[in-house]
Scaffold this motif. Sequence first.
Motif, PDB file in Angstrom:
ATOM      1  N   THR A   1      -5.290   5.981  -0.561  1.00  0.00           N
ATOM      2  CA  THR A   1      -4.383   4.813  -0.415  1.00  0.00           C
ATOM      3  C   THR A   1      -4.492   3.994  -1.813  1.00  0.00           C
ATOM      4  O   THR A   1      -5.212   3.794  -2.383  1.00  0.00           O
TER       5      THR A   1
ATOM      6  N   VAL B   1       0.583   5.331   0.568  1.00  0.00           N
ATOM      7  CA  VAL B   1      -0.478   6.627   1.240  1.00  0.00           C
ATOM      8  C   VAL B   1      -0.056   7.708   0.305  1.00  0.00           C
ATOM      9  O   VAL B   1       1.246   8.345   0.360  1.00  0.00           O
TER      10      VAL B   1
ATOM     11  N   THR C   1      -6.855  12.750   0.283  1.00  0.00           N
ATOM     12  CA  THR C   1      -5.747  11.521   0.746  1.00  0.00           C
ATOM     13  C   THR C   1      -6.267  10.257   0.315  1.00  0.00           C
ATOM     14  O   THR C   1      -7.239  10.045   0.071  1.00  0.00           O
TER      15      THR C   1
ATOM     16  N   LEU D   1       0.903  -1.152  -0.101  1.00  0.00           N
ATOM     17  CA  LEU D   1       0.057   0.267  -0.142  1.00  0.00           C
ATOM     18  C   LEU D   1       0.786   1.080   0.043  1.00  0.00           C
ATOM     19  O   LEU D   1       1.821   1.306   0.599  1.00  0.00           O
TER      20      LEU D   1
END
Length: 127
Positions: free
Chosen positions: A115, A93, A113, A91
């Motif tokens: 992911t 961010v 924001t 992952l």
Amino acid sequence: MATLGARLDAVRDGEVEIVLPFSAALTQQHGFIHAGAVTTIVDTACGFAALTKMPDDAAVLTTEFKVNLMSPAKGERLRAKGRVVRAGKTLMVCLGEVFAETGGQSKQVALMTATMMVVNTGTGLKD
């Protein structure tokens, strides 16, 4: 991106910028660029930024995002900037920002924001 008229403007390690010229075809009822177009370009900027940190044989998928629409998106063009905040093995961010630009002036209109997931293209996607 071609459908919207957006283009990549800059690609750096962990950072990508996408520019979207104003188009009346992308406006909502008040004449501002629709939130869907704003979200599309900043999601893409974040995804491409994440892709710069992934192995050459990987692909990227968005798994989650949150967008704050902070001001009406109006101007000559929108500039979406995506950057990787944390690059993990699976992952990533990212932080994305969108700025409305007119006559050399810039105003932030959105913050994201997100992911992103690293997808191994050798194994394909699974249900």
